[in-house]
Design a protein around this motif. Sequence first.
Motif, short mmCIF file in Angstrom:
data_model
loop_
_atom_site.label_atom_id
_atom_site.label_comp_id
_atom_site.label_asym_id
_atom_site.label_seq_id
_atom_site.Cartn_x
_atom_site.Cartn_y
_atom_site.Cartn_z
N GLN A 104 0.74 -1.45 -0.07
CA GLN A 104 0.13 -0.02 0.10
C GLN A 104 0.68 1.27 -0.01
N LEU A 146 -1.63 4.03 -1.65
CA LEU A 146 -2.63 3.49 -1.19
C LEU A 146 -2.82 3.96 0.27
N ILE A 177 -7.12 -5.41 3.26
CA ILE A 177 -7.49 -5.86 1.69
C ILE A 177 -8.94 -5.47 1.39
N THR A 187 -7.27 -1.92 -2.80
CA THR A 187 -6.12 -2.62 -2.77
C THR A 187 -5.92 -3.88 -3.64
N ARG A 199 -5.54 -3.28 -7.36
CA ARG A 199 -4.15 -2.60 -7.52
C ARG A 199 -3.28 -3.87 -7.69
#
Length: 326
Positions: A246, A251, A257, A261, A264
């Motif tokens: 992250q 992020l 999660i 996330t 990504r």
Amino acid sequence: MFGIDVAETDGAVDWVAVKNSGKSFAFAKATEGVTIKDSMFSTHWPAMKKAGIIRGAYHYFHPLTSDPVQQASEFLKTLGKLDPDDLPPVLDVETTDGASTMTVVNGMKLWLLEVMKGIQQQTGKRIKPIIYTYPNFWINTLGDPTDFVNFPLWIANYDAISPWTPSSWGDGNWAIHQYGGDVDNITGVSGKADLNKFNVLQLGDKGPRVRDIQQLLKDLQKPEFDPRSISGQFDIDTKNAVLAFQNANTLQADGVIGPKTWVRMLWYTPTSTRQPFTKPLSLINVCKSYKGGAIAPYQDAALNWLQSQIPQPILDEFGQRWRNQK
């Protein structure tokens, strides 16, 4: 983390208002069978992205009345190229059209394979589609087939805090729960829409979805993203790996999660750490510094690669000059 899904029958949608109301993701219907294209999809699709919604598209599957491969082809054509951070495509399975379970299952496999192949050709990524269904249909109509347990599950089970999950996936092993259907007065939606919740993963969770996340992190092949073990247990090592991922991807660093996330990770492409050469490479210096063998096997590999790139007539000419035969 909550979202909605819509189709043309739900009317116009103000996606900025949807985003500002706290919804982080959404799905829009793209196609049905071979011939039906949702008239609002071309409006919804770019508008969701512009508003900052994590967007996804779904296809309503007809296992008997339309060819599965043609359905997949029309879906991909309507969808266009997926962008990084888009949700995986969705196969909506909730009717048999009078087909046998075997026909439905085989048709699903054909659709999924065709869509995965198309996305990989477009993007280079092997993205597994999401399967949408509801418990009674999957269990009582199809007999709870186990062929798709490695695909993310979007399960429709209204007015339930925790959805009834088919045993083929396992209790709690769902990615998205559609908990409300045809709901009025959703901010930004002029008609009705469905309500969804993403199944976040965090410290203390366990199961196949945790194992999938650990494998994703491991496959990124970066020491700071390595969860150490692929145990299916969301332990402190997994949380630290998620935090590192992250932070590296700007992020929110919470070790959880969520949908942002997750997508990504699905789309992540490692950046090259190679430093560019600042001056031309000299083959004479290559020969002088050659060690190869057990000491520097990568040098052997590099030379073998170079040889494979040179046309044979040039290699023959070089061999003669090297042996002073010319």
